[in-house]
Design a protein around this motif. Structure first.
Motif, PDB file in Angstrom:
ATOM      1  N   VAL A   1       0.886  -1.375   0.077  1.00 29.33           N
ATOM      2  CA  VAL A   1       0.102  -0.001  -0.095  1.00 29.33           C
ATOM      3  C   VAL A   1       0.809   1.227  -0.074  1.00 29.33           C
ATOM      4  N   VAL A   2       2.032   1.101   0.626  1.00 24.35           N
ATOM      5  CA  VAL A   2       2.854   2.446   0.780  1.00 24.35           C
ATOM      6  C   VAL A   2       3.501   2.707  -0.441  1.00 24.35           C
ATOM      7  N   ASP A   3       3.785   1.545  -1.276  1.00 28.44           N
ATOM      8  CA  ASP A   3       4.514   1.837  -2.631  1.00 28.44           C
ATOM      9  C   ASP A   3       3.499   2.390  -3.365  1.00 28.44           C
ATOM     10  N   VAL A   4       2.196   1.804  -3.449  1.00 27.17           N
ATOM     11  CA  VAL A   4       1.167   2.625  -4.214  1.00 27.17           C
ATOM     12  C   VAL A   4       1.338   3.921  -4.125  1.00 27.17           C
ATOM     13  N   MET A   5       1.139   4.511  -2.869  1.00 20.94           N
ATOM     14  CA  MET A   5       1.042   5.839  -2.520  1.00 20.94           C
ATOM     15  C   MET A   5       2.352   6.687  -2.979  1.00 20.94           C
ATOM     16  N   LEU A   6       3.536   5.951  -2.735  1.00 19.67           N
ATOM     17  CA  LEU A   6       4.660   6.655  -3.261  1.00 19.67           C
ATOM     18  C   LEU A   6       4.739   6.673  -4.799  1.00 19.67           C
ATOM     19  N   ALA A   7       4.107   5.692  -5.558  1.00 19.77           N
ATOM     20  CA  ALA A   7       4.237   5.743  -6.952  1.00 19.77           C
ATOM     21  C   ALA A   7       3.289   6.941  -7.397  1.00 19.77           C
ATOM     22  N   PHE A   8       2.314   7.313  -6.615  1.00 21.76           N
ATOM     23  CA  PHE A   8       1.450   8.544  -7.188  1.00 21.76           C
ATOM     24  C   PHE A   8       2.193   9.760  -6.864  1.00 21.76           C
ATOM     25  N   PRO A   9       2.390  10.925  -7.543  1.00 20.67           N
ATOM     26  CA  PRO A   9       3.186  12.032  -7.771  1.00 20.67           C
ATOM     27  C   PRO A   9       2.816  12.671  -6.601  1.00 20.67           C
ATOM     28  N   ALA A  10       3.571  13.343  -5.756  1.00 21.51           N
ATOM     29  CA  ALA A  10       3.049  13.990  -4.344  1.00 21.51           C
ATOM     30  C   ALA A  10       2.477  15.052  -4.838  1.00 21.51           C
TER      31      ALA A  10
ATOM     32  N   PHE B   1     -10.157  19.533  -4.695  1.00 25.26           N
ATOM     33  CA  PHE B   1     -11.320  18.650  -4.549  1.00 25.26           C
ATOM     34  C   PHE B   1     -12.245  19.088  -3.322  1.00 25.26           C
ATOM     35  N   LEU B   2     -11.319  19.177  -2.118  1.00 21.64           N
ATOM     36  CA  LEU B   2     -11.784  19.352  -0.792  1.00 21.64           C
ATOM     37  C   LEU B   2     -12.326  20.871  -0.511  1.00 21.64           C
ATOM     38  N   GLY B   3     -11.318  21.796  -1.482  1.00 22.52           N
ATOM     39  CA  GLY B   3     -11.781  23.236  -1.114  1.00 22.52           C
ATOM     40  C   GLY B   3     -10.497  24.122  -0.355  1.00 22.52           C
ATOM     41  N   GLN B   4     -10.462  25.288  -0.530  1.00 20.37           N
ATOM     42  CA  GLN B   4      -9.358  25.990   0.087  1.00 20.37           C
ATOM     43  C   GLN B   4      -9.725  26.320   1.668  1.00 20.37           C
ATOM     44  N   SER B   5      -8.922  25.773   2.367  1.00 21.35           N
ATOM     45  CA  SER B   5      -9.047  25.922   3.901  1.00 21.35           C
ATOM     46  C   SER B   5      -7.727  25.493   4.608  1.00 21.35           C
ATOM     47  N   LEU B   6      -7.424  25.803   5.451  1.00 25.27           N
ATOM     48  CA  LEU B   6      -6.348  25.448   6.360  1.00 25.27           C
ATOM     49  C   LEU B   6      -6.392  23.843   6.740  1.00 25.27           C
ATOM     50  N   ARG B   7      -7.408  23.431   7.235  1.00 25.94           N
ATOM     51  CA  ARG B   7      -7.685  22.063   7.334  1.00 25.94           C
ATOM     52  C   ARG B   7      -7.468  20.924   6.082  1.00 25.94           C
ATOM     53  N   ASN B   8      -7.907  21.540   5.082  1.00 24.61           N
ATOM     54  CA  ASN B   8      -7.786  20.609   3.817  1.00 24.61           C
ATOM     55  C   ASN B   8      -6.460  20.676   3.476  1.00 24.61           C
ATOM     56  N   VAL B   9      -5.560  21.615   3.360  1.00 21.10           N
ATOM     57  CA  VAL B   9      -4.258  21.515   3.011  1.00 21.10           C
ATOM     58  C   VAL B   9      -3.394  20.999   4.026  1.00 21.10           C
ATOM     59  N   THR B  10      -3.817  21.036   5.292  1.00 24.19           N
ATOM     60  CA  THR B  10      -2.971  20.279   6.301  1.00 24.19           C
ATOM     61  C   THR B  10      -3.258  18.535   6.046  1.00 24.19           C
ATOM     62  N   LEU B  11      -4.639  18.397   5.871  1.00 26.68           N
ATOM     63  CA  LEU B  11      -4.873  16.902   5.398  1.00 26.68           C
ATOM     64  C   LEU B  11      -4.151  16.390   4.306  1.00 26.68           C
ATOM     65  N   ALA B  12      -4.011  17.213   3.162  1.00 27.44           N
ATOM     66  CA  ALA B  12      -3.439  16.905   1.674  1.00 27.44           C
ATOM     67  C   ALA B  12      -1.983  16.514   2.057  1.00 27.44           C
ATOM     68  N   VAL B  13      -1.251  17.471   2.883  1.00 23.76           N
ATOM     69  CA  VAL B  13       0.208  17.334   3.078  1.00 23.76           C
ATOM     70  C   VAL B  13       0.458  16.101   4.102  1.00 23.76           C
ATOM     71  N   ALA B  14      -0.733  15.880   5.100  1.00 24.59           N
ATOM     72  CA  ALA B  14      -0.338  14.519   5.915  1.00 24.59           C
ATOM     73  C   ALA B  14      -0.638  13.578   5.050  1.00 24.59           C
ATOM     74  N   ILE B  15      -1.320  13.313   3.900  1.00 26.67           N
ATOM     75  CA  ILE B  15      -1.552  12.098   3.263  1.00 26.67           C
ATOM     76  C   ILE B  15      -0.277  11.649   2.574  1.00 26.67           C
ATOM     77  N   VAL B  16       0.458  12.839   2.055  1.00 29.99           N
ATOM     78  CA  VAL B  16       1.680  12.484   1.099  1.00 29.99           C
ATOM     79  C   VAL B  16       2.836  12.336   2.325  1.00 29.99           C
ATOM     80  N   ALA B  17       2.807  12.531   3.290  1.00 31.25           N
ATOM     81  CA  ALA B  17       3.816  12.263   4.347  1.00 31.25           C
ATOM     82  C   ALA B  17       3.661  11.066   4.822  1.00 31.25           C
ATOM     83  N   ILE B  18       2.566  10.382   4.956  1.00 30.10           N
ATOM     84  CA  ILE B  18       2.626   9.045   5.547  1.00 30.10           C
ATOM     85  C   ILE B  18       3.370   7.954   5.160  1.00 30.10           C
TER      86      ILE B  18
END
Length: 296
Positions: free
Chosen positions: A130-139, A149-166
């Motif tokens: 699963v991790v390799d699949v996530m890494l294969a997608f351009p961060a 997709f989620l819209g402009q907000s501090l929460r959504n930006v934080t969520l997006a960056v957290a997903i990439v960091a996992i």
């Protein structure tokens, strides 16, 4: 047993010149970045009570003026807003994304890497697949897609960056766990009848956490840059809320024609120094940990 650290065979042995006292001295290369990070954190936390001008109100008699003009210590931006005030309030956005997103990625990715590195076998195959699949997608594409997709907000930006960091934290934690999961003190704990949870909590995690935390400090800098990039593209917090990336973007026309380049250069310099400071602190802590380990 938790205090024991086994020598890693392929690591260089510390010389006498780098003795215990030298190892304890972190030097100006560590404390200067720490001081800068402390200043940024202080400005972000206490921006509301510091004697700063409003980050939203325009001074129409002083538009795009240089530092020290009209009572504005760092000048004003393209519509007359105080740059110093916007830097302080913008630090809240950058630090929130950097620290919260990295903490979330560390907790989730760290748990995945800990389980995969300790249990191995099918658990490792599934989780790291699963991790390799996530890494294969351009961060960058993933962050932009989630935020758009989620819209402009501090929460959504934080969520997006957290997903990439996992996935990054999962791989680093897995490697750190594998390096100590089969050492003598872990084997002894198992032989004494300790449960898996106790072995992980008392033996593995304390010895694997230091390199992961050092890596986390570097990722904080990457997360700050990611938020700045999203703000530059108009996908971070919506205006008029300040962020360092939007400040850089707001002054691009003045930078291009050379009339007021400081509007973009000042926030760019602050972002550069902040990211550099996190990188230097992380590198220094990691090297200090490696030296201590090699000297035992």
């Amino acid at each position: 047993m938790t205090d024991l650290v086994t020598v890693v065979p392929d690591q260089p042995v510390a010389t006498e010149a780098a003795g215990p006292k030298a190892a304890r001295r972190l030097g100006v290369g560590f404390w200067a970045p720490v001081a800068w990070i402390g200043l940024v954190v202080f400005a972000a936390v206490f921006a509301g009570v510091l004697p700063l001008k409003s980050p939203y109100q325009s001074d129409f008699s002083n538009i795009a003026v240089g530092p020290g003009t009209g009572g504005h210590l760092l000048g004003t931006d393209e519509i007359g807003r105080d740059i110093l005030a916007r830097l302080a309030y913008g630090a809240r956005v950058s630090l929130t994304v950097g620290l919260v997103a990295v903490a979330a990625g560390l907790l989730i990715g760290g748990a995945i890497g800990l389980v995969a590195g300790y249990h191995r076998g099918k658990a490792e195959t599934v989780l790291m697949g699963v991790v390799d699949v996530m890494l294969a997608f351009p961060a960058l594409v993933l962050v932009i897609a989630v935020t758009a997709f989620l819209g402009q907000s501090l929460r959504n930006v934080t969520l997006a960056v957290a997903i990439v960091a996992i996935p990054a934290f999962a791989r680093v934690t897995r490697g750190a766990t594998m390096s100590c999961a089969h050492r003598d003190y872990v084997t002894a704990a198992r032989g004494m009848g300790a449960t898996t949870w106790r072995v992980l909590r008392r033996e593995v995690v304390p010895n694997a956490v230091l390199p992961v935390l050092a890596f986390a400090l570097v990722v904080v800098g990457v997360a700050i840059i990611a938020e700045g990039g999203l703000a530059f593209l108009g996908l971070s917090v919506p205006p008029p809320h300040p962020s360092w990336g939007s400040m850089i973007y707001g002054g691009k026309n003045k930078l291009a024609d050379g009339t007021a380049p400081f509007i973009s250069l000042i926030p760019a310099a602050v972002m550069f120094l902040t990211v550099l400071s996190f990188n230097l602190v992380g590198d220094r802590l990691r090297s200090r940990f490696d030296t201590r380990e090699a000297a035992l």
